[in-house]
Design a protein around this motif. Sequence first.
Motif, PDB file in Angstrom:
ATOM      1  N   GLU A 150       4.397  -2.944  15.870  1.00  0.00           N
ATOM      2  CA  GLU A 150       4.685  -1.577  15.462  1.00  0.00           C
ATOM      3  C   GLU A 150       6.144  -1.255  15.743  1.00  0.00           C
ATOM      4  OE1 GLU A 150       2.084   1.199  17.314  1.00  0.00           O
ATOM      5  OE2 GLU A 150       0.282   0.467  16.275  1.00  0.00           O
ATOM      6  N   VAL A 151       6.763  -0.538  14.819  1.00  0.00           N
ATOM      7  CA  VAL A 151       8.154  -0.106  14.939  1.00  0.00           C
ATOM      8  C   VAL A 151       8.162   1.411  14.888  1.00  0.00           C
ATOM      9  CG1 VAL A 151      10.480  -0.297  14.000  1.00  0.00           C
ATOM     10  CG2 VAL A 151       8.866  -2.196  13.730  1.00  0.00           C
ATOM     11  N   GLY A 152       8.489   2.040  16.005  1.00  0.00           N
ATOM     12  CA  GLY A 152       8.460   3.494  16.044  1.00  0.00           C
ATOM     13  C   GLY A 152       7.088   4.051  15.720  1.00  0.00           C
ATOM     14  N   GLY A 153       6.036   3.331  16.117  1.00  0.00           N
ATOM     15  CA  GLY A 153       4.678   3.771  15.874  1.00  0.00           C
ATOM     16  C   GLY A 153       4.126   3.412  14.511  1.00  0.00           C
ATOM     17  N   ARG A 154       4.911   2.726  13.671  1.00  0.00           N
ATOM     18  CA  ARG A 154       4.465   2.330  12.335  1.00  0.00           C
ATOM     19  C   ARG A 154       4.259   0.822  12.274  1.00  0.00           C
ATOM     20  NH1 ARG A 154       8.760   4.462   8.157  1.00  0.00           N
ATOM     21  NH2 ARG A 154       7.156   3.745   6.702  1.00  0.00           N
ATOM     22  N   ASP A 155       3.259   0.409  11.532  1.00  0.00           N
ATOM     23  CA  ASP A 155       2.982  -1.007  11.341  1.00  0.00           C
ATOM     24  C   ASP A 155       4.142  -1.636  10.562  1.00  0.00           C
ATOM     25  OD1 ASP A 155       2.043  -3.538  10.691  1.00  0.00           O
ATOM     26  OD2 ASP A 155       0.022  -2.845  10.221  1.00  0.00           O
ATOM     27  N   LEU A 156       4.753  -2.649  11.147  1.00  0.00           N
ATOM     28  CA  LEU A 156       5.909  -3.295  10.516  1.00  0.00           C
ATOM     29  C   LEU A 156       5.580  -3.789   9.114  1.00  0.00           C
ATOM     30  CD1 LEU A 156       8.735  -4.556  10.524  1.00  0.00           C
ATOM     31  CD2 LEU A 156       7.805  -6.475  11.827  1.00  0.00           C
ATOM     32  N   ALA A 157       4.371  -4.304   8.936  1.00  0.00           N
ATOM     33  CA  ALA A 157       3.992  -4.874   7.640  1.00  0.00           C
ATOM     34  C   ALA A 157       3.930  -3.825   6.541  1.00  0.00           C
ATOM     35  CB  ALA A 157       2.639  -5.579   7.764  1.00  0.00           C
ATOM     36  N   ARG A 158       3.863  -2.544   6.895  1.00  0.00           N
ATOM     37  CA  ARG A 158       3.738  -1.481   5.900  1.00  0.00           C
ATOM     38  C   ARG A 158       5.077  -0.794   5.582  1.00  0.00           C
ATOM     39  NH1 ARG A 158      -1.535  -0.115   4.859  1.00  0.00           N
ATOM     40  NH2 ARG A 158      -3.089  -1.045   6.253  1.00  0.00           N
ATOM     41  N   ILE A 159       6.149  -1.244   6.221  1.00  0.00           N
ATOM     42  CA  ILE A 159       7.463  -0.646   5.974  1.00  0.00           C
ATOM     43  C   ILE A 159       8.170  -1.437   4.877  1.00  0.00           C
ATOM     44  CG2 ILE A 159       9.670   0.013   6.994  1.00  0.00           C
ATOM     45  CD1 ILE A 159       8.307   0.051   9.712  1.00  0.00           C
ATOM     46  N   ARG A 160       8.703  -0.738   3.901  1.00  0.00           N
ATOM     47  CA  ARG A 160       9.383  -1.417   2.809  1.00  0.00           C
ATOM     48  C   ARG A 160      10.663  -2.087   3.307  1.00  0.00           C
ATOM     49  NH1 ARG A 160       8.868   2.773  -2.352  1.00  0.00           N
ATOM     50  NH2 ARG A 160       6.571   2.719  -2.481  1.00  0.00           N
ATOM     51  N   PRO A 161      10.990  -3.271   2.752  1.00  0.00           N
ATOM     52  CA  PRO A 161      12.147  -4.024   3.244  1.00  0.00           C
ATOM     53  C   PRO A 161      13.449  -3.231   3.239  1.00  0.00           C
ATOM     54  CG  PRO A 161      10.801  -5.416   1.838  1.00  0.00           C
ATOM     55  CD  PRO A 161      10.225  -4.032   1.743  1.00  0.00           C
ATOM     56  N   ARG A 162      13.726  -2.481   2.173  1.00  0.00           N
ATOM     57  CA  ARG A 162      14.985  -1.744   2.096  1.00  0.00           C
ATOM     58  C   ARG A 162      15.035  -0.638   3.150  1.00  0.00           C
ATOM     59  NH1 ARG A 162      18.933  -1.440  -1.727  1.00  0.00           N
ATOM     60  NH2 ARG A 162      20.167   0.470  -1.788  1.00  0.00           N
ATOM     61  N   GLU A 163      13.908   0.033   3.350  1.00  0.00           N
ATOM     62  CA  GLU A 163      13.847   1.060   4.383  1.00  0.00           C
ATOM     63  C   GLU A 163      14.058   0.442   5.761  1.00  0.00           C
ATOM     64  OE1 GLU A 163      10.644   4.218   6.364  1.00  0.00           O
ATOM     65  OE2 GLU A 163      10.093   3.055   4.581  1.00  0.00           O
ATOM     66  N   TYR A 164      13.451  -0.723   5.981  1.00  0.00           N
ATOM     67  CA  TYR A 164      13.594  -1.387   7.271  1.00  0.00           C
ATOM     68  C   TYR A 164      15.038  -1.800   7.519  1.00  0.00           C
ATOM     69  CZ  TYR A 164      11.984  -4.066  11.299  1.00  0.00           C
ATOM     70  OH  TYR A 164      11.770  -4.530  12.574  1.00  0.00           O
ATOM     71  N   ALA A 165      15.719  -2.270   6.469  1.00  0.00           N
ATOM     72  CA  ALA A 165      17.107  -2.712   6.601  1.00  0.00           C
ATOM     73  C   ALA A 165      18.055  -1.562   6.913  1.00  0.00           C
ATOM     74  CB  ALA A 165      17.555  -3.420   5.323  1.00  0.00           C
ATOM     75  N   ARG A 166      17.626  -0.320   6.679  1.00  0.00           N
ATOM     76  CA  ARG A 166      18.450   0.821   7.045  1.00  0.00           C
ATOM     77  C   ARG A 166      18.244   1.225   8.505  1.00  0.00           C
ATOM     78  NH1 ARG A 166      17.219   2.752   1.588  1.00  0.00           N
ATOM     79  NH2 ARG A 166      15.492   3.999   2.412  1.00  0.00           N
TER      80      ARG A 166
END
Length: 285
Positions: A78-94
Amino acid sequence: MTRPSTALRPPADPPTADPAFRLRGVRLGYGADPVIDGLDLDIPRGRTTVLVGANGCGKSTLLRALGRQLTPGAGTIEVGGRDLARIRPREYARSVAFLPQSPLVPEGLTVAELVARGRHPHRRWWGGGSDDETAVAEALALTDTVGLADRRVDELSGGQRQRAWIALVLAQATPTLLLDEPCSFLDLAHQLDVLDLVRGLPLPAGHGAGRRTVVAVLHELTLAARVADHLVAVADGGVVAAGPPREVITPDTLRRVFDLEADVLDDPVTGDPVVLPRARRKDTA
């Protein structure tokens, strides 16, 4: 790059109940046999966490998973309480920038062009963002690479090239940095410059106040103790010890993690632990 005038480290931000990363039951590997198995770990937000351990213990593997370069075979991140697998790549890269241990050198690119690539996650389809030039200029200045801006990356020395890659990561302007052996090829002075720089970086504009979250892999224990607020010792597929450097770097932990007999002393200026390995006695005839 200019190191702080005092050898004393800046105070660490207090830990929060909301970690930057929360790992539960994580299994990682590259084949049938996992390198990491059943890992539970919280990485605090706004602090510098350093992963240490013997070669092949899974430090870089763990960092790759945090950087979305490797998918866990089991468990959750989890990243900031969100499942990493559910975060879009471009959003994650920001929000998370990842510097691997041996990035591929793009042929023909200048340093300025390389660093500008760090701005890609922030760009719209119709062109660059208004902050691109400022972010690139600041990254070049922070890493002392302004004078290299027009040089080709593939013509630089190993140390110059490493500083250019670090500038790219800084230009990405993310609240979290993942750095795998960021001091590779750097002399001792530049190692200290880079480590002091990344651990004191404030959050980018728009992300509030406080320090950035840094997760780094380092192999030099005394440098790791100097830069880390939170130290994680990895061995046998999991975490052996985690916490402040003074609690983690102990003779018992060094023996278990590195099969190393060593004395641990206090740095006379910073108070950080300093590792003095004992000589391995050779058998005599």
